[in-house]
Scaffold this motif. Structure first.
Motif, PDB file in Angstrom:
ATOM      1  N   GLU A 152       0.819  -1.214   0.000  1.00 47.24           N
ATOM      2  CA  GLU A 152       0.000   0.000   0.000  1.00 47.24           C
ATOM      3  C   GLU A 152       0.852   1.262   0.000  1.00 47.24           C
ATOM      4  OE1 GLU A 152      -3.091   2.096   3.038  1.00 47.24           O
ATOM      5  OE2 GLU A 152      -3.236  -0.074   2.797  1.00 47.24           O
ATOM      6  N   THR A 153       1.868   1.278   0.871  1.00 47.03           N
ATOM      7  CA  THR A 153       2.723   2.465   0.962  1.00 47.03           C
ATOM      8  C   THR A 153       3.955   2.355   0.072  1.00 47.03           C
ATOM      9  OG1 THR A 153       3.936   1.559   2.851  1.00 47.03           O
ATOM     10  CG2 THR A 153       1.980   2.868   3.332  1.00 47.03           C
ATOM     11  N   LYS A 154       4.120   1.182  -0.594  1.00 41.47           N
ATOM     12  CA  LYS A 154       5.283   0.919  -1.460  1.00 41.47           C
ATOM     13  C   LYS A 154       6.587   1.094  -0.691  1.00 41.47           C
ATOM     14  CE  LYS A 154       2.620   0.549  -5.170  1.00 41.47           C
ATOM     15  NZ  LYS A 154       1.310   0.598  -4.530  1.00 41.47           N
ATOM     16  N   GLN A 155       6.580   0.672   0.563  1.00 45.42           N
ATOM     17  CA  GLN A 155       7.750   0.858   1.414  1.00 45.42           C
ATOM     18  C   GLN A 155       8.188  -0.474   2.011  1.00 45.42           C
ATOM     19  OE1 GLN A 155       7.184   3.063   5.131  1.00 45.42           O
ATOM     20  NE2 GLN A 155       9.080   4.202   4.765  1.00 45.42           N
ATOM     21  N   MET A 156       9.512  -0.731   1.982  1.00 52.69           N
ATOM     22  CA  MET A 156      10.079  -1.884   2.678  1.00 52.69           C
ATOM     23  C   MET A 156      10.262  -1.488   4.136  1.00 52.69           C
ATOM     24  SD  MET A 156      11.263  -5.029   2.007  1.00 52.69           S
ATOM     25  CE  MET A 156      12.100  -5.216   0.437  1.00 52.69           C
ATOM     26  N   VAL A 157       9.704  -2.279   5.052  1.00 49.63           N
ATOM     27  CA  VAL A 157       9.740  -1.936   6.478  1.00 49.63           C
ATOM     28  C   VAL A 157      10.513  -3.008   7.241  1.00 49.63           C
ATOM     29  CG1 VAL A 157       8.357  -1.500   8.550  1.00 49.63           C
ATOM     30  CG2 VAL A 157       7.552  -0.693   6.333  1.00 49.63           C
ATOM     31  N   ILE A 158      11.466  -2.575   8.073  1.00 51.54           N
ATOM     32  CA  ILE A 158      12.232  -3.483   8.932  1.00 51.54           C
ATOM     33  C   ILE A 158      11.843  -3.200  10.380  1.00 51.54           C
ATOM     34  CG2 ILE A 158      14.213  -1.893   8.946  1.00 51.54           C
ATOM     35  CD1 ILE A 158      16.008  -4.390   9.243  1.00 51.54           C
ATOM     36  N   ALA A 159      11.575  -4.253  11.145  1.00 48.99           N
ATOM     37  CA  ALA A 159      11.133  -4.089  12.536  1.00 48.99           C
ATOM     38  C   ALA A 159      12.014  -4.933  13.438  1.00 48.99           C
ATOM     39  CB  ALA A 159       9.667  -4.511  12.685  1.00 48.99           C
ATOM     40  N   GLY A 160      12.450  -4.341  14.556  1.00 47.77           N
ATOM     41  CA  GLY A 160      13.299  -5.046  15.510  1.00 47.77           C
ATOM     42  C   GLY A 160      12.988  -4.637  16.929  1.00 47.77           C
ATOM     43  N   ALA A 161      13.957  -4.840  17.826  1.00 45.79           N
ATOM     44  CA  ALA A 161      13.737  -4.597  19.253  1.00 45.79           C
ATOM     45  C   ALA A 161      14.033  -3.158  19.667  1.00 45.79           C
ATOM     46  CB  ALA A 161      14.590  -5.554  20.078  1.00 45.79           C
ATOM     47  N   GLY A 162      14.677  -2.383  18.793  1.00 42.67           N
ATOM     48  CA  GLY A 162      15.006  -1.002  19.157  1.00 42.67           C
ATOM     49  C   GLY A 162      15.918  -0.375  18.130  1.00 42.67           C
ATOM     50  N   ASP A 163      16.283   0.898  18.359  1.00 46.41           N
ATOM     51  CA  ASP A 163      17.083   1.626  17.372  1.00 46.41           C
ATOM     52  C   ASP A 163      18.500   1.067  17.251  1.00 46.41           C
ATOM     53  OD1 ASP A 163      17.431   2.473  19.989  1.00 46.41           O
ATOM     54  OD2 ASP A 163      17.943   4.524  19.447  1.00 46.41           O
ATOM     55  N   ILE A 164      19.090   0.609  18.375  1.00 47.27           N
ATOM     56  CA  ILE A 164      20.444   0.041  18.304  1.00 47.27           C
ATOM     57  C   ILE A 164      20.418  -1.256  17.493  1.00 47.27           C
ATOM     58  CG2 ILE A 164      22.386  -0.858  19.652  1.00 47.27           C
ATOM     59  CD1 ILE A 164      21.509   0.897  21.972  1.00 47.27           C
ATOM     60  N   HIS A 165      19.383  -2.054  17.696  1.00 49.11           N
ATOM     61  CA  HIS A 165      19.225  -3.315  16.965  1.00 49.11           C
ATOM     62  C   HIS A 165      19.236  -3.062  15.454  1.00 49.11           C
ATOM     63  CE1 HIS A 165      16.642  -7.217  16.402  1.00 49.11           C
ATOM     64  NE2 HIS A 165      17.885  -7.373  16.010  1.00 49.11           N
ATOM     65  N   LEU A 166      18.418  -2.112  15.001  1.00 50.92           N
ATOM     66  CA  LEU A 166      18.335  -1.826  13.565  1.00 50.92           C
ATOM     67  C   LEU A 166      19.629  -1.207  13.053  1.00 50.92           C
ATOM     68  CD1 LEU A 166      14.680  -0.562  12.979  1.00 50.92           C
ATOM     69  CD2 LEU A 166      15.572  -2.876  13.137  1.00 50.92           C
ATOM     70  N   ASP A 167      20.264  -0.378  13.873  1.00 50.50           N
ATOM     71  CA  ASP A 167      21.527   0.248  13.469  1.00 50.50           C
ATOM     72  C   ASP A 167      22.606  -0.808  13.237  1.00 50.50           C
ATOM     73  OD1 ASP A 167      23.158   2.546  12.946  1.00 50.50           O
ATOM     74  OD2 ASP A 167      24.131   2.216  14.880  1.00 50.50           O
ATOM     75  N   VAL A 168      22.645  -1.821  14.105  1.00 47.95           N
ATOM     76  CA  VAL A 168      23.620  -2.914  13.949  1.00 47.95           C
ATOM     77  C   VAL A 168      23.344  -3.688  12.661  1.00 47.95           C
ATOM     78  CG1 VAL A 168      24.303  -5.166  14.888  1.00 47.95           C
ATOM     79  CG2 VAL A 168      24.193  -3.169  16.390  1.00 47.95           C
ATOM     80  N   ILE A 169      22.074  -3.955  12.370  1.00 49.64           N
ATOM     81  CA  ILE A 169      21.719  -4.679  11.143  1.00 49.64           C
ATOM     82  C   ILE A 169      22.170  -3.889   9.910  1.00 49.64           C
ATOM     83  CG2 ILE A 169      19.773  -5.460   9.718  1.00 49.64           C
ATOM     84  CD1 ILE A 169      18.315  -6.084  12.412  1.00 49.64           C
ATOM     85  N   CYS A 170      21.965  -2.574   9.923  1.00 42.77           N
ATOM     86  CA  CYS A 170      22.379  -1.728   8.795  1.00 42.77           C
ATOM     87  C   CYS A 170      23.899  -1.742   8.639  1.00 42.77           C
ATOM     88  CB  CYS A 170      21.883  -0.300   8.990  1.00 42.77           C
ATOM     89  SG  CYS A 170      20.089  -0.148   8.929  1.00 42.77           S
ATOM     90  N   SER A 171      24.610  -1.704   9.763  1.00 43.88           N
ATOM     91  CA  SER A 171      26.078  -1.741   9.711  1.00 43.88           C
ATOM     92  C   SER A 171      26.568  -3.068   9.145  1.00 43.88           C
ATOM     93  CB  SER A 171      26.670  -1.529  11.105  1.00 43.88           C
ATOM     94  OG  SER A 171      26.414  -0.230  11.574  1.00 43.88           O
ATOM     95  N   LYS A 172      25.898  -4.169   9.528  1.00 46.01           N
ATOM     96  CA  LYS A 172      26.293  -5.489   9.010  1.00 46.01           C
ATOM     97  C   LYS A 172      25.991  -5.610   7.515  1.00 46.01           C
ATOM     98  CE  LYS A 172      26.105  -8.332  13.199  1.00 46.01           C
ATOM     99  NZ  LYS A 172      25.533  -9.515  13.841  1.00 46.01           N
ATOM    100  N   LEU A 173      24.897  -4.987   7.070  1.00 48.34           N
ATOM    101  CA  LEU A 173      24.590  -4.992   5.639  1.00 48.34           C
ATOM    102  C   LEU A 173      25.731  -4.356   4.850  1.00 48.34           C
ATOM    103  CD1 LEU A 173      20.807  -4.031   5.336  1.00 48.34           C
ATOM    104  CD2 LEU A 173      21.877  -6.116   4.508  1.00 48.34           C
ATOM    105  N   LYS A 174      26.279  -3.285   5.404  1.00 54.14           N
ATOM    106  CA  LYS A 174      27.368  -2.580   4.723  1.00 54.14           C
ATOM    107  C   LYS A 174      28.664  -3.383   4.775  1.00 54.14           C
ATOM    108  CE  LYS A 174      29.952   1.772   4.700  1.00 54.14           C
ATOM    109  NZ  LYS A 174      30.170   3.075   5.383  1.00 54.14           N
ATOM    110  N   SER A 175      29.022  -3.899   5.972  1.00 52.44           N
ATOM    111  CA  SER A 175      30.312  -4.571   6.129  1.00 52.44           C
ATOM    112  C   SER A 175      30.338  -5.969   5.511  1.00 52.44           C
ATOM    113  CB  SER A 175      30.688  -4.643   7.610  1.00 52.44           C
ATOM    114  OG  SER A 175      29.736  -5.397   8.343  1.00 52.44           O
TER     115      SER A 175
END
Length: 694
Positions: free
Chosen positions: A438-461
């Motif tokens: 509906e919103t044409k958006q990929m949404v990622i959900a986790g336990a908190g902001d640090i959790h998602l930040d770590v996932i983004c860092s791992k995607l890059k590294s």
């Protein structure tokens, strides 16, 4: 490392608040036991357990690390877990394969929120536990104050086994073991026995007497001997404490400082002496092929059964950590994954110490090992023999409570991002990724902001994809509030056959569903074969409302009249006529914006009730009720607009110091207040303008 008998194994989950010194303690125990040649330091990024680049960079644990040590004739598998609440899934999986918990608290701060949570998690599993008071040599540290706080918070079962020796300006020079009444100090890296200081003898006797009293309560025979004034021998007291730990009536307290190794010898001895072995844990229960409950006996002679509690994934494949609950896992043996209904070959199996792996021929019953390149097996899966297929109970995942939109920084990297996220989810099943059509958006959900930040860092590294996080787009709706009658005429002439469609429509609110189409045509002014085209035209037009472009719902469209041309009329013409009627009529029908409302269940300690309710009110929430729950907590039931909940996970954690938790589910759509409507319409207009410029 040799294969150890099951009764000589100890699997210990090291838990506690972030920053309380768990990783440093494990480092000291590894060095003390001779497993390593130096003591690593977290700030230097050279510890055994924090080896992941993200852990080195952030200087805190992100995932559970396995660190085995050998002490005497025992092998102790230390499971060093993260202290930050965003990584609670790692702690839960470590607890699943441990038989006991070592809860770390500092001498400076005493028990924190992480200490409470660790105790609660262990209590939920009826797991034996002991405490370690860390950093007793630091300034403003007070061992006895910390001990008193532990006893006050967790009850009389908390008993000191080891107490520190202070000299001068409260410098820690050694420890006294109250059970065997011996004192020790460190000379360099060696432990040396010293006399118990005179000013401590009475206190040590008191601590030992308290232990004897707790042990005496374990049986009538011991109680009679205790009241007769008979003193227990050291061996009897050690056996009694071990029984008391197993029966959850004694929680021993140790202490020390990881930097100098003071207390590390005593702690290793305490784990070997008092903590249960895998065969002393409650039997695992599973459902057999007939649907009947059966038990897994922790025996090396049993049918092989191993549970996968951790997965490390990268672009090269999976590395799976497992615990053997029964039998023995040998290299090149084939086991069955019942969930996936697939065979897995255990090609190369390893013992693991941090990131260091050592290939072995077998992993014995009760022990922890790892295997590379399993094809279908994921975290929480069970591997067993084909003659006895087993699926053990996994770890229930907490519902993700913090969501953000995710997209690659560079266009064209969407597939690369999706592949990376899928592999990271093998490693960490506690986060979810969904595409909102509906919103044409990929949404990622986790336990908190640090959790998602770590996932983004791992995607890059790990996968070379840089991503950006944005607030999730709220899926609003639109509806009309009054009835209108309009007409739509589509007429086009361009040589040859033209296009002609003419409809008269009634649009009115419809409460029973999202959409209803009716026709009340008399005399064939619009032939029946064109009615479906009118219906389709309205349906397609409803995908975009007239206020902010959100889907229109709750609409009844009635075709009342119209006209047609024998040659020029066709389905497309009537479809276009219906769309024109929609565009003309809906703006006149008093359209209004609807916002999604979530039902929320918030659980907080009594002392935070006022702050939490006040915050929910600020978020335009409605309090629906309150219920007391066990442990001095309250359950708040509320309804809150979804737009006001995007940062609630962070706010609640901040307000309650991490003690609060909540669940949120979509409930319904309600009419948005005028100010909210104006804001959403303006934001949507700006977003559309930005997209058109791109």
């Amino acid at each position: 490392m040799a294969t150890y008998p099951v009764n000589k194994l100890r699997n210990v989950c090291v838990m506690g608040h972030g920053g309380d010194g768990k990783t440093s303690l494990v480092e000291s125990l590894l060095f003390t036991s001779g497993a390593t040649e130096r003591v690593g330091k977290v700030p230097d990024g050279n510890t055994v357990c924090d080896y992941d680049p993200e852990e080195v960079k952030r200087q805190f644990s992100i995932s559970t690390a396995v660190a085995p040590v050998v002490w005497g004739d025992c092998k102790i598998n230390l499971l060093d877990t993260p202290g930050f609440f965003d990584f609670e899934s790692e702690v839960q999986h470590a607890l699943r394969v441990a038989e006991s918990a070592l809860i770390v608290a500092t001498g400076k701060a005493g028990p924190g929120v992480g200490t409470e949570k660790a105790w609660k998690r262990a209590a939920e599993r009826n797991m034996p536990r002991m405490f370690y008071i860390s950093k007793i040599d630091e300034e403003n540290s007070d061992y006895y104050t910390a001990l008193h706080k532990l006893q006050k918070q967790f009850g009389v079962s908390v008993c000191p086994i080891v107490v520190p020796i202070f000299e001068g300006n409260r410098d820690t020079v050694g420890v006294v073991d109250c059970v065997i009444r011996k004192a020790y100090k460190m000379e360099g890296t060696k432990r040396v026995e010293i006399p118990i200081p005179d000013n401590m003898v009475e206190r040590i006797d008191q601590h030992r007497a308290a232990l004897c009293e707790n042990v005496a309560e374990l049986s009538e025979d011991l109680m009679e001997r205790y009241f007769a004034g008979e003193e227990f021998s050291d061996e009897e007291l050690i056996a009694g404490i071990r029984q008391g730990v197993r029966d959850l009536v004694i929680a021993p307290v140790f202490c020390g400082t990881a930097a100098t190794g003071i207390g590390s010898y005593a702690l290793l001895k305490g784990i070997a002496d008092y903590m249960p072995s895998p065969d002393e844990a409650p039997a695992e229960v599973y459902e057999d092929e007939k649907g009947e409950l059966d038990e897994i006996v922790c025996s090396p002679n049993g049918s092989t059964c191993a549970y996968v509690f951790k997965t490390v994934a990268d672009q090269y494949g999976r590395f799976s950590y497992f615990k053997v609950f029964s039998g023995t896992v040998k290299s090149d043996m084939t086991l069955v994954n019942k969930r996936a209904d697939a065979n897995e070959k255990m090609g190369h199996i390893y013992t693991v110490c941090g990131k260091k792996t050592t290939e072995v021929e077998e992993i014995g019953c009760g022990d922890i090992g790892a295997v590379a390149k399993l094809v279908t097996t994921k975290t929480d899966d069970t591997l067993s023999m084909s003659v006895r297929k087993v699926m053990l109970e996994g770890v229930p995942m907490a519902k993700p409570c913090y969501a953000q939109g995710i997209e690659p920084k560079s266009k064209g990297n969407e597939e690369k991002m999706s592949t990376g996220l899928a592999k990271l989810r093998d490693e960490d099943p506690s986060f979810e990724v969904n595409f909102n059509p509906e919103t044409k958006q990929m949404v990622i959900a986790g336990a908190g902001d640090i959790h998602l930040d770590v996932i983004c860092s791992k995607l890059k590294s790990k996968f070379g994809v840089e991503v950006t996080l944005t607030p999730p787009i709220v899926p609003y709706r639109e509806k009309i509030r009054k009835k209108v009658s309009v007409e739509g005429k589509h007429k086009k002439q361009s040589g040859g056959h033209g296009q002609y469609g003419h409809v008269k429509m009634d649009f009115e609110p419809y409460a029973e569903g999202d959409y209803l189409f009716e026709e009340k045509i008399f005399g064939g002014s619009v032939p029946k074969n064109f009615h479906p085209a009118v219906d389709k035209g309205i349906r397609e037009a409803m995908e975009h409302g007239v206020l902010a472009g959100y889907p229109l719902v709750g609409l009844k469209a009635t075709l009342t009249d119209g006209s047609y041309h024998d040659v020029d009329s066709n389905e497309l013409s009537f479809k276009m006529a219906a769309r024109l009627a929609y565009k003309a009529g809906i703006p006149q029908a008093s359209p209004v914006l609807l916002e999604p409302i979530c039902s929320m269940k918030v659980i907080v300690p009594d002392s935070y009730m006022g702050d939490v309710i006040g915050d929910l009110n600020k978020r335009r929430g409605r309090i629906m009720g309150m219920n007391p729950v066990e442990g001095g907590q309250q359950e708040i039931l509320a309804e809150v607009p979804m737009a006001e909940t995007t940062d609630y996970a962070i706010t609640l954690r901040s307000m309650t110091q991490g003690r609060g938790s909540f669940e949120s589910d979509f409930e319904r759509y309600d009419e948005a207040p005028p100010m909210v409507q104006e804001k959403v319409i303006a934001e949507n207009k700006a977003r559309m303008e930005a997209l058109s410029k791109d």
